[in-house]
Design a protein around this motif. Sequence first.
Motif, PDB file in Angstrom:
ATOM      1  N   PRO A   1       0.811  -1.227   0.000  1.00  0.00           N
ATOM      2  CA  PRO A   1       0.000   0.000   0.000  1.00  0.00           C
ATOM      3  C   PRO A   1       0.841   1.273   0.000  1.00  0.00           C
ATOM      4  CG  PRO A   1      -0.259  -1.217   2.064  1.00  0.00           C
ATOM      5  CD  PRO A   1       0.541  -2.084   1.159  1.00  0.00           C
ATOM      6  N   LEU A   2       2.043   1.192   0.549  1.00  0.00           N
ATOM      7  CA  LEU A   2       2.926   2.373   0.554  1.00  0.00           C
ATOM      8  C   LEU A   2       3.502   2.613  -0.846  1.00  0.00           C
ATOM      9  CD1 LEU A   2       3.498   0.847   3.655  1.00  0.00           C
ATOM     10  CD2 LEU A   2       4.049   3.254   3.868  1.00  0.00           C
ATOM     11  N   PHE A   3       3.877   1.520  -1.512  1.00  0.00           N
ATOM     12  CA  PHE A   3       4.337   1.660  -2.897  1.00  0.00           C
ATOM     13  C   PHE A   3       3.211   2.239  -3.760  1.00  0.00           C
ATOM     14  CE2 PHE A   3       7.274  -2.227  -2.080  1.00  0.00           C
ATOM     15  CZ  PHE A   3       8.317  -1.406  -1.684  1.00  0.00           C
ATOM     16  N   MET A   4       1.978   1.765  -3.525  1.00  0.00           N
ATOM     17  CA  MET A   4       0.847   2.256  -4.320  1.00  0.00           C
ATOM     18  C   MET A   4       0.622   3.761  -4.074  1.00  0.00           C
ATOM     19  SD  MET A   4      -0.177  -0.210  -6.217  1.00  0.00           S
ATOM     20  CE  MET A   4      -1.870  -0.185  -6.738  1.00  0.00           C
TER      21      MET A   4
ATOM     22  N   ALA B   1       3.370  -0.727  14.276  1.00  0.00           N
ATOM     23  CA  ALA B   1       3.677  -2.148  14.505  1.00  0.00           C
ATOM     24  C   ALA B   1       3.701  -2.920  13.193  1.00  0.00           C
ATOM     25  CB  ALA B   1       2.654  -2.746  15.458  1.00  0.00           C
ATOM     26  N   HIS B   2       2.841  -2.537  12.263  1.00  0.00           N
ATOM     27  CA  HIS B   2       2.748  -3.242  10.980  1.00  0.00           C
ATOM     28  C   HIS B   2       2.978  -2.255   9.851  1.00  0.00           C
ATOM     29  CE1 HIS B   2       1.280  -6.646  13.201  1.00  0.00           C
ATOM     30  NE2 HIS B   2       0.397  -5.841  13.776  1.00  0.00           N
ATOM     31  N   GLU B   3       3.790  -2.681   8.869  1.00  0.00           N
ATOM     32  CA  GLU B   3       4.195  -1.799   7.765  1.00  0.00           C
ATOM     33  C   GLU B   3       2.992  -1.129   7.090  1.00  0.00           C
ATOM     34  OE1 GLU B   3       7.687  -2.249   6.927  1.00  0.00           O
ATOM     35  OE2 GLU B   3       7.750  -0.716   5.384  1.00  0.00           O
ATOM     36  N   GLU B   4       1.942  -1.922   6.813  1.00  0.00           N
ATOM     37  CA  GLU B   4       0.809  -1.373   6.060  1.00  0.00           C
ATOM     38  C   GLU B   4       0.103  -0.249   6.811  1.00  0.00           C
ATOM     39  OE1 GLU B   4       1.472  -4.505   6.862  1.00  0.00           O
ATOM     40  OE2 GLU B   4      -0.305  -5.686   7.368  1.00  0.00           O
ATOM     41  N   ASP B   5       0.246  -0.228   8.166  1.00  0.00           N
ATOM     42  CA  ASP B   5      -0.409   0.830   8.948  1.00  0.00           C
ATOM     43  C   ASP B   5       0.299   2.182   8.815  1.00  0.00           C
ATOM     44  OD1 ASP B   5      -2.203  -1.064   9.765  1.00  0.00           O
ATOM     45  OD2 ASP B   5      -1.139  -1.525  11.629  1.00  0.00           O
ATOM     46  N   LEU B   6       1.428   2.183   8.095  1.00  0.00           N
ATOM     47  CA  LEU B   6       2.126   3.451   7.842  1.00  0.00           C
ATOM     48  C   LEU B   6       1.460   4.253   6.731  1.00  0.00           C
ATOM     49  CD1 LEU B   6       5.807   2.116   7.742  1.00  0.00           C
ATOM     50  CD2 LEU B   6       4.886   3.711   9.448  1.00  0.00           C
ATOM     51  N   THR B   7       0.541   3.615   5.979  1.00  0.00           N
ATOM     52  CA  THR B   7       0.068   4.218   4.733  1.00  0.00           C
ATOM     53  C   THR B   7      -0.559   5.596   4.941  1.00  0.00           C
ATOM     54  OG1 THR B   7      -0.417   1.968   4.036  1.00  0.00           O
ATOM     55  CG2 THR B   7      -1.203   3.726   2.607  1.00  0.00           C
ATOM     56  N   SER B   8      -1.453   5.733   5.942  1.00  0.00           N
ATOM     57  CA  SER B   8      -2.148   7.019   6.071  1.00  0.00           C
ATOM     58  C   SER B   8      -1.177   8.123   6.476  1.00  0.00           C
ATOM     59  CB  SER B   8      -3.323   6.921   7.047  1.00  0.00           C
ATOM     60  OG  SER B   8      -2.856   6.442   8.269  1.00  0.00           O
TER      61      SER B   8
ATOM     62  N   ARG C   1      12.977   5.270  13.246  1.00  0.00           N
ATOM     63  CA  ARG C   1      13.490   3.985  13.778  1.00  0.00           C
ATOM     64  C   ARG C   1      13.243   2.818  12.818  1.00  0.00           C
ATOM     65  NH1 ARG C   1      14.241   4.092  19.534  1.00  0.00           N
ATOM     66  NH2 ARG C   1      14.199   6.263  20.204  1.00  0.00           N
ATOM     67  N   HIS C   2      13.070   3.113  11.522  1.00  0.00           N
ATOM     68  CA  HIS C   2      12.700   2.068  10.560  1.00  0.00           C
ATOM     69  C   HIS C   2      13.476   2.209   9.244  1.00  0.00           C
ATOM     70  CE1 HIS C   2       9.037  -0.083   8.477  1.00  0.00           C
ATOM     71  NE2 HIS C   2      10.151  -0.268   7.804  1.00  0.00           N
ATOM     72  N   GLY C   3      13.380   3.345   8.568  1.00  0.00           N
ATOM     73  CA  GLY C   3      14.064   3.465   7.266  1.00  0.00           C
ATOM     74  C   GLY C   3      13.502   4.603   6.456  1.00  0.00           C
ATOM     75  N   VAL C   4      13.439   4.415   5.140  1.00  0.00           N
ATOM     76  CA  VAL C   4      12.984   5.507   4.274  1.00  0.00           C
ATOM     77  C   VAL C   4      12.276   4.932   3.053  1.00  0.00           C
ATOM     78  CG1 VAL C   4      15.186   5.670   2.970  1.00  0.00           C
ATOM     79  CG2 VAL C   4      13.737   7.687   3.168  1.00  0.00           C
ATOM     80  N   TYR C   5      11.266   5.649   2.573  1.00  0.00           N
ATOM     81  CA  TYR C   5      10.647   5.384   1.275  1.00  0.00           C
ATOM     82  C   TYR C   5      11.080   6.503   0.336  1.00  0.00           C
ATOM     83  CZ  TYR C   5       7.632   1.613   2.846  1.00  0.00           C
ATOM     84  OH  TYR C   5       7.175   0.403   3.307  1.00  0.00           O
ATOM     85  N   VAL C   6      11.610   6.126  -0.834  1.00  0.00           N
ATOM     86  CA  VAL C   6      12.060   7.102  -1.837  1.00  0.00           C
ATOM     87  C   VAL C   6      11.435   6.689  -3.159  1.00  0.00           C
ATOM     88  CG1 VAL C   6      14.051   8.182  -2.944  1.00  0.00           C
ATOM     89  CG2 VAL C   6      14.301   7.189  -0.659  1.00  0.00           C
TER      90      VAL C   6
END
Length: 239
Positions: A93-96, A173-180, A199-204
């Motif tokens: 969902p984050l890639f989308m 806690a779960h990657e997909e919950d980062l979407t909003s 504390r996790h990383g980066v989306y580019v």
Amino acid sequence: MQGSAQANDQLILSDDPYHPANHICTLCRSFYNLGWVTGTGGGTSIRKGPHVFIAPSGVQKELMRPENIFVLDYATTSYLRVPPVLKPSACTPLFMAAFDMGAGCCIHTHSQWAVLVTLLVERDAAQKGDKLEDTCFEIEKIEQIKGIPRGRRKQGMLGFFDKLRVPIIENTAHEEDLTSSLEAAMDRYPDTYAVLVRRHGVYVWGDDVQKAKTQAESLDYLFRLAVEMRTLGLPWTTS
Ligand SMILES: CSC[C@@H](O)[C@@H](O)C(=O)COP(=O)(O)O
Ligand SMILES: [Zn+2]
């Protein structure tokens, strides 16, 4: 997921090294060597025309093969190809969200430099008594800033005297919950091509694979430099 989507191998089998199914595997191998996708974390997705190519979840990203790749129809978000046994990446969902911004490729890294930068900004905010919401990493007057575009609705790249800002969102806690919160950061920073996750990383992301890769490399260079500048007592910005 549709049962009929089990086959559809023609969507991922190609002799072209730049076919997205091949390219994702090659990129993840080189990202592994940079420490960006070790221990199954991180990943990469490519949108080409009507199709989105997604890696499986929880696999060693550097060992993936084209046959392991999921294919989604971007318009309907239905799966056109589902490899047996595997689940699609939790980052889907984050890639989308990046593709909805017009991206052609999105790279998620667990680079330690990205994580350290978020920790330094967290400590700075705590020392100043600032809230963590809406914090961002800022740096200026470093040549590599010129590897980052001015913005989605702007022409050209940032200049040496421009300030680069990368928003930071809180981990979940779960990657997909980062979407909003990723989408909210994209709205708050309409010119950004990256969002750090504390504390996790980066989306580019980038308009195409080459641009996404250039931007991910430029940002990682700047994150690493920033951490090392801090250990030397050098400021990231002058204002
Ligand atoms: C080391 S587990 C990391 C995952 O929880 C997640 O953060 C990640 O980036 C990769 O998710 P995945 O579903 O394997 O593509
Ligand atoms: Zn992750």
